[in-house]
Design an enzyme around this catalytic site. Structure first.
Site, short mmCIF file in Angstrom:
data_model
loop_
_atom_site.label_atom_id
_atom_site.label_comp_id
_atom_site.label_asym_id
_atom_site.label_seq_id
_atom_site.Cartn_x
_atom_site.Cartn_y
_atom_site.Cartn_z
N THR A 195 0.85 -1.19 0.00
CA THR A 195 0.00 0.00 0.00
C THR A 195 0.89 1.24 0.00
OG1 THR A 195 -0.11 0.28 2.40
CG2 THR A 195 -1.71 -1.23 1.40
N ILE A 222 2.62 -1.14 5.01
CA ILE A 222 2.00 0.15 5.29
C ILE A 222 3.11 1.18 5.45
CG2 ILE A 222 1.84 -0.33 7.79
CD1 ILE A 222 -0.75 1.39 7.75
N ILE A 232 6.69 -2.40 7.52
CA ILE A 232 6.61 -0.94 7.59
C ILE A 232 7.45 -0.36 6.47
CG2 ILE A 232 6.87 1.08 9.04
CD1 ILE A 232 4.86 -1.09 10.06
N LYS A 233 6.83 0.46 5.63
CA LYS A 233 7.52 1.03 4.48
C LYS A 233 8.24 2.31 4.88
CE LYS A 233 5.73 0.79 0.27
NZ LYS A 233 4.77 0.91 -0.85
N ILE A 234 9.54 2.36 4.58
CA ILE A 234 10.38 3.52 4.87
C ILE A 234 11.10 3.90 3.57
CG2 ILE A 234 12.38 4.35 6.16
CD1 ILE A 234 11.61 2.43 8.40
#
Length: 375
Positions: free
Chosen positions: A45, A109, A140-142
């Site tokens: 996402t 996300i 977790i998207k960074i």
């Protein structure tokens, strides 16, 4: 019975993740159908996807009404809505996560894009998102900005699995792998089980072609035009070579022998933008073991319908890919300038989408208030 193209792609070592998520898709069983019929084993996402989902249909109305009644801020409302979707999707993919020992069944996300150049803010929100979703198969998207590198190391060091996004250059990709390995080393030193930490590195494909092709058109020679549509695949193929080299070092081998997992390459931005390029190009030309391809549904359906799966299309390509990139440089197109611009634009585009998401939720909260007052 002949295997479907997506089944063949999976058998060749590619994990198919869907680059889309909405509550309507979850509620109507669309996600489960893609798992069963299209070999989808994960979801990614981003702010653009959530902005689009919230702008359509009525699936979010009940939650928005409750949030409006409680008087939460718009940012808190967005946090609740998006984490709810990711939590539910994570539960749908949990069996795949368990069966693949954490490699697939993943749902990503993203931290707020406005934090892309704020390492501390990114770290804090990554921890908050992971805690809120509360599922081991969440990623977790960074973003892979310079500041993001620091955040990646810190978040991995706390045992949180990470999807590194917005990677365009090979140099930055090497730095991303280093940040991951450093985080693993810190986690190991802290007594954290590093076998439970997973990561993917999202290398963007079509955007590289879009920008380089524009510059090749500006050059205007026959030689320049003959190179159009080739840079994105060549760049990604060389990224896979970087991956192979990086995880064959003594440093990486030491961590792997201690239970660590490789940070798998993920092909992002795989929807073809140029109508003159085959719509499955960024799938069929980027097949190799242990990669992820996150596809918009249109690309997924095109692959299922007519994707020509020929097995590994990367490992023997390095010399040709280098020739393509050298030929583009010889036309006066600066790789460094292109990749720096794409990172800057990538962050800016996600900020625009984030603001659209905030505007959409703000309007929805306002629209929900009168009916609550009337009651």
């Amino acid at each position: 019975m002949t295997e479907s193209n997506t089944a063949q792609l999976s058998a060749a070592g590619v994990s198919i993740w869907l680059d889309d998520l909405s509550r309507e898709r979850i509620n109507a069983g669309g996600l489960q159908k893609l798992i069963a019929e299209r070999n989808v084993v994960g979801v990614t996402t981003n702010p653009t996807i959530f902005a689009s989902a919230l702008a359509k249909g009525e699936a979010y109305d009940d939650q928005v009404a409750l949030l409006a009644k409680s008087g939460v801020s718009v940012t808190d409302a967005v946090f609740e809505i998006t984490t709810d979707d990711v939590t539910r999707a994570s539960d749908i993919f949990r069996e795949i996560y368990d069966d693949t020992k954490g490699f697939d069944g993943r749902v990503s996300i993203e931290v707020e894009p406005g934090l892309a150049h704020d390492a501390k803010g990114t770290i804090d929100q990554a921890i908050k998102l992971a805690a809120k979703v509360g599922r081991p198969n969440a990623l977790i998207k960074i973003p892979a900005t310079v500041e993001g590198l620091e955040a990646i190391t810190a978040v991995i060091a706390q045992g949180i699995s990470v999807n590194v996004t917005l990677i365009f250059s090979l140099e930055r990709y090497r730095a991303v792998i280093n940040a991951y390995l450093t985080g693993l080393e810190q986690a190991k030193a802290a007594g954290i089980d590093i076998s439970a930490i997973h990561s993917v590195a999202s290398f963007f494909v079509s955007r590289v072609d879009t920008e380089i092709d524009k510059r090749l058109d500006a050059v205007g020679t026959d030689e320049a035009k003959a190179l159009k549509g080739k840079a994105g695949v060549a760049n990604a193929q060389l990224a896979y070579e970087v991956y192979q080299q990086a995880f064959d070092t003594e440093r990486a081998k030491g961590l792997l022998s201690a239970g660590a997992n490789k940070q798998r390459p993920l092909w992002a931005s795989t929807g073809v933008k140029d109508p003159n390029v085959l719509d499955t190009t960024y799938v069929v030309e980027l097949i190799a073991a242990d990669v992820v391809n996150t596809m918009p549904e249109k690309t997924l359906e095109a692959t299922f319908d007519h994707g020509e799966i020929r097995g590994d299309s990367i490992s023997a390509s390095y010399a040709a890919a280098n020739e393509v990139m050298d030929a583009i440089a010889a036309q006066g197109v600066s790789y460094d300038d292109v990749t720096e611009l794409l990172e800057k634009e990538g962050v800016e585009k996600f900020i625009v989408s984030w603001n659209e998401l905030l505007d959409t939720v703000t309007a929805a909260l306002e629209a929900a208030k009168p009916s609550e007052v009337a009651k």
